[in-house]
Design a protein around this motif. Structure first.
Motif, PDB file in Angstrom:
ATOM      1  N   LYS A   1       3.913   3.865 -17.235  1.00 49.84           N
ATOM      2  CA  LYS A   1       4.672   2.851 -16.325  1.00 49.84           C
ATOM      3  C   LYS A   1       4.278   2.432 -14.876  1.00 49.84           C
ATOM      4  CE  LYS A   1       9.058   3.605 -19.054  1.00 49.84           C
ATOM      5  NZ  LYS A   1      10.386   4.241 -18.865  1.00 49.84           N
ATOM      6  N   ARG A   2       4.142   3.895 -14.329  1.00 54.31           N
ATOM      7  CA  ARG A   2       3.676   3.930 -12.814  1.00 54.31           C
ATOM      8  C   ARG A   2       2.175   3.133 -12.823  1.00 54.31           C
ATOM      9  NH1 ARG A   2       7.339   7.209 -13.968  1.00 54.31           N
ATOM     10  NH2 ARG A   2       8.796   8.141 -12.040  1.00 54.31           N
ATOM     11  N   LYS A   3       1.416   3.428 -13.583  1.00 50.39           N
ATOM     12  CA  LYS A   3       0.036   2.824 -13.675  1.00 50.39           C
ATOM     13  C   LYS A   3       0.224   1.354 -13.593  1.00 50.39           C
ATOM     14  CE  LYS A   3      -2.851   6.778 -14.730  1.00 50.39           C
ATOM     15  NZ  LYS A   3      -4.011   7.285 -15.667  1.00 50.39           N
ATOM     16  N   ASP A   4       0.854   0.963 -14.515  1.00 49.59           N
ATOM     17  CA  ASP A   4       1.134  -0.669 -14.660  1.00 49.59           C
ATOM     18  C   ASP A   4       1.748  -1.048 -13.526  1.00 49.59           C
ATOM     19  OD1 ASP A   4       0.421  -0.631 -17.329  1.00 49.59           O
ATOM     20  OD2 ASP A   4       2.346  -0.739 -18.320  1.00 49.59           O
ATOM     21  N   LYS A   5       2.706  -0.806 -12.895  1.00 51.39           N
ATOM     22  CA  LYS A   5       3.047  -0.940 -11.562  1.00 51.39           C
ATOM     23  C   LYS A   5       2.177  -1.058 -10.491  1.00 51.39           C
ATOM     24  CE  LYS A   5       8.109   0.464 -12.135  1.00 51.39           C
ATOM     25  NZ  LYS A   5       9.179   1.550 -11.819  1.00 51.39           N
ATOM     26  N   ILE A   6       1.138   0.034 -10.434  1.00 53.03           N
ATOM     27  CA  ILE A   6      -0.095   0.059  -9.554  1.00 53.03           C
ATOM     28  C   ILE A   6      -0.814  -1.335  -9.831  1.00 53.03           C
ATOM     29  CG2 ILE A   6      -2.000   1.158  -8.801  1.00 53.03           C
ATOM     30  CD1 ILE A   6      -0.326   3.551  -9.469  1.00 53.03           C
TER      31      ILE A   6
ATOM     32  N   GLN B   1       2.820   5.755  -2.916  1.00 53.35           N
ATOM     33  CA  GLN B   1       4.064   6.577  -3.655  1.00 53.35           C
ATOM     34  C   GLN B   1       3.910   6.609  -5.195  1.00 53.35           C
ATOM     35  OE1 GLN B   1       7.647   4.785  -2.867  1.00 53.35           O
ATOM     36  NE2 GLN B   1       9.044   6.374  -4.330  1.00 53.35           N
ATOM     37  N   LEU B   2       3.587   5.845  -5.794  1.00 55.44           N
ATOM     38  CA  LEU B   2       3.295   5.762  -7.282  1.00 55.44           C
ATOM     39  C   LEU B   2       2.501   6.529  -7.711  1.00 55.44           C
ATOM     40  CD1 LEU B   2       4.054   1.935  -8.099  1.00 55.44           C
ATOM     41  CD2 LEU B   2       5.338   3.739  -8.698  1.00 55.44           C
ATOM     42  N   GLU B   3       1.179   6.711  -7.110  1.00 55.56           N
ATOM     43  CA  GLU B   3       0.261   7.454  -7.451  1.00 55.56           C
ATOM     44  C   GLU B   3       0.417   8.761  -7.268  1.00 55.56           C
ATOM     45  OE1 GLU B   3      -2.819   5.953  -4.689  1.00 55.56           O
ATOM     46  OE2 GLU B   3      -3.609   4.522  -6.212  1.00 55.56           O
ATOM     47  N   GLN B   4       1.156   9.153  -6.298  1.00 55.09           N
ATOM     48  CA  GLN B   4       1.695  10.633  -5.863  1.00 55.09           C
ATOM     49  C   GLN B   4       2.571  10.942  -7.195  1.00 55.09           C
ATOM     50  OE1 GLN B   4       3.500  10.539  -2.047  1.00 55.09           O
ATOM     51  NE2 GLN B   4       1.518  11.224  -1.088  1.00 55.09           N
ATOM     52  N   GLU B   5       3.410   9.952  -7.582  1.00 57.42           N
ATOM     53  CA  GLU B   5       4.210  10.139  -8.714  1.00 57.42           C
ATOM     54  C   GLU B   5       3.583  10.659 -10.085  1.00 57.42           C
ATOM     55  OE1 GLU B   5       7.277   6.975  -9.294  1.00 57.42           O
ATOM     56  OE2 GLU B   5       7.995   7.395  -7.071  1.00 57.42           O
ATOM     57  N   CYS B   6       2.436   9.798 -10.133  1.00 57.89           N
ATOM     58  CA  CYS B   6       1.574  10.077 -11.379  1.00 57.89           C
ATOM     59  C   CYS B   6       1.147  11.445 -11.516  1.00 57.89           C
ATOM     60  CB  CYS B   6       0.486   8.917 -11.395  1.00 57.89           C
ATOM     61  SG  CYS B   6       0.914   7.463 -11.788  1.00 57.89           S
ATOM     62  N   GLN B   7       0.417  12.044 -10.063  1.00 57.25           N
ATOM     63  CA  GLN B   7       0.027  13.180 -10.014  1.00 57.25           C
ATOM     64  C   GLN B   7       1.006  14.318 -10.076  1.00 57.25           C
ATOM     65  OE1 GLN B   7      -1.580  13.252  -5.937  1.00 57.25           O
ATOM     66  NE2 GLN B   7      -3.573  12.005  -6.669  1.00 57.25           N
TER      67      GLN B   7
ATOM     68  N   HIS C   1       0.729  -1.105   0.094  1.00 50.04           N
ATOM     69  CA  HIS C   1       0.014  -0.084   0.089  1.00 50.04           C
ATOM     70  C   HIS C   1       0.788   1.286  -0.086  1.00 50.04           C
ATOM     71  CE1 HIS C   1      -3.984  -1.785   0.061  1.00 50.04           C
ATOM     72  NE2 HIS C   1      -3.648  -2.562   0.899  1.00 50.04           N
ATOM     73  N   LYS C   2       2.057   1.287   0.965  1.00 45.10           N
ATOM     74  CA  LYS C   2       2.895   2.290   0.796  1.00 45.10           C
ATOM     75  C   LYS C   2       3.420   2.623  -0.445  1.00 45.10           C
ATOM     76  CE  LYS C   2       6.300   3.829   4.018  1.00 45.10           C
ATOM     77  NZ  LYS C   2       7.288   3.345   5.126  1.00 45.10           N
ATOM     78  N   HIS C   3       3.924   1.480  -1.226  1.00 43.75           N
ATOM     79  CA  HIS C   3       4.544   1.666  -2.584  1.00 43.75           C
ATOM     80  C   HIS C   3       3.256   2.279  -3.574  1.00 43.75           C
ATOM     81  CE1 HIS C   3       6.929  -0.312  -6.224  1.00 43.75           C
ATOM     82  NE2 HIS C   3       7.296   0.857  -5.794  1.00 43.75           N
ATOM     83  N   LYS C   4       2.221   1.528  -3.576  1.00 48.31           N
ATOM     84  CA  LYS C   4       1.087   1.958  -4.305  1.00 48.31           C
ATOM     85  C   LYS C   4       1.014   3.660  -4.224  1.00 48.31           C
ATOM     86  CE  LYS C   4      -3.679   1.185  -5.237  1.00 48.31           C
ATOM     87  NZ  LYS C   4      -4.891   0.131  -4.940  1.00 48.31           N
TER      88      LYS C   4
ATOM     89  N   TRP D   1       0.176  -4.066 -11.114  1.00 43.26           N
ATOM     90  CA  TRP D   1       0.706  -5.083 -10.366  1.00 43.26           C
ATOM     91  C   TRP D   1       0.743  -5.517  -9.045  1.00 43.26           C
ATOM     92  CZ3 TRP D   1       2.443  -9.805 -11.350  1.00 43.26           C
ATOM     93  CH2 TRP D   1       3.215 -10.283 -10.527  1.00 43.26           C
ATOM     94  N   ILE D   2       0.487  -4.075  -8.299  1.00 39.09           N
ATOM     95  CA  ILE D   2       0.563  -4.144  -6.821  1.00 39.09           C
ATOM     96  C   ILE D   2      -0.580  -4.702  -6.291  1.00 39.09           C
ATOM     97  CG2 ILE D   2       0.634  -2.783  -4.633  1.00 39.09           C
ATOM     98  CD1 ILE D   2       2.983  -1.118  -6.205  1.00 39.09           C
TER      99      ILE D   2
END
Length: 128
Positions: free
Chosen positions: A67-72, A31-37, A26-29, A74-75
């Motif tokens: 790339k980040r949405k794909d990682k999300i 972080q990825l969502e914040q990076e997308c924003q 959840h923490k990694h997810k 996967w998580i």
């Protein structure tokens, strides 16, 4: 002669380890969502700048956001799988490298047999 061999570290799934792993996901997810924003904000900022091709900016940022949405995704899949796994299951969490001594006359098959370090709630309980 010494060689380097990769050894997996397996985690025995307990209530506390399951919660810990889920929290890490959840923490990694987040972080990825914040990076997308942040990337979307930077994209809008660059598109309003003169002398910059809006199409190039859009392509480049779209690729990074994808790339980040794909990682999300996967998580999310890993979280679903974690929920399905029963307690006591062993999951590969990490990998370390170990130096292994190789001498003439050693049984190669025995030497290359899969090894693992088994950890339960932060304590090594078995070395195979």
């Amino acid at each position: 002669m010494k060689i380097i061999q990769k050894i997996p570290i397996k985690q025995v799934l307990t209530e506390s380890s399951k919660t810990k792993i889920e929290n890490q996901f959840h923490k990694h997810k987040v972080q990825l969502e914040q990076e997308c924003q942040q990337l979307q904000f930077e994209q809008r900022k660059l598109q309003h700048k003169s002398g910059v091709s809006k199409e190039d900016v859009t392509k480049r940022f779209h690729a990074e956001i994808s790339k980040r949405k794909d990682k999300i995704k996967w998580i999310d899949f890993q979280i679903e799988q974690l929920d399905i796994l029963p307690l006591g299951s062993e999951i590969t969490e990490d990998e370390v490298e170990a130096l292994v001594e190789v001498n003439e006359g050693l049984n190669w098959d025995e030497l290359m047999k899969e090894r693992a370090i088994i950890v339960k709630d932060g304590t090594v309980i078995r070395i195979k």
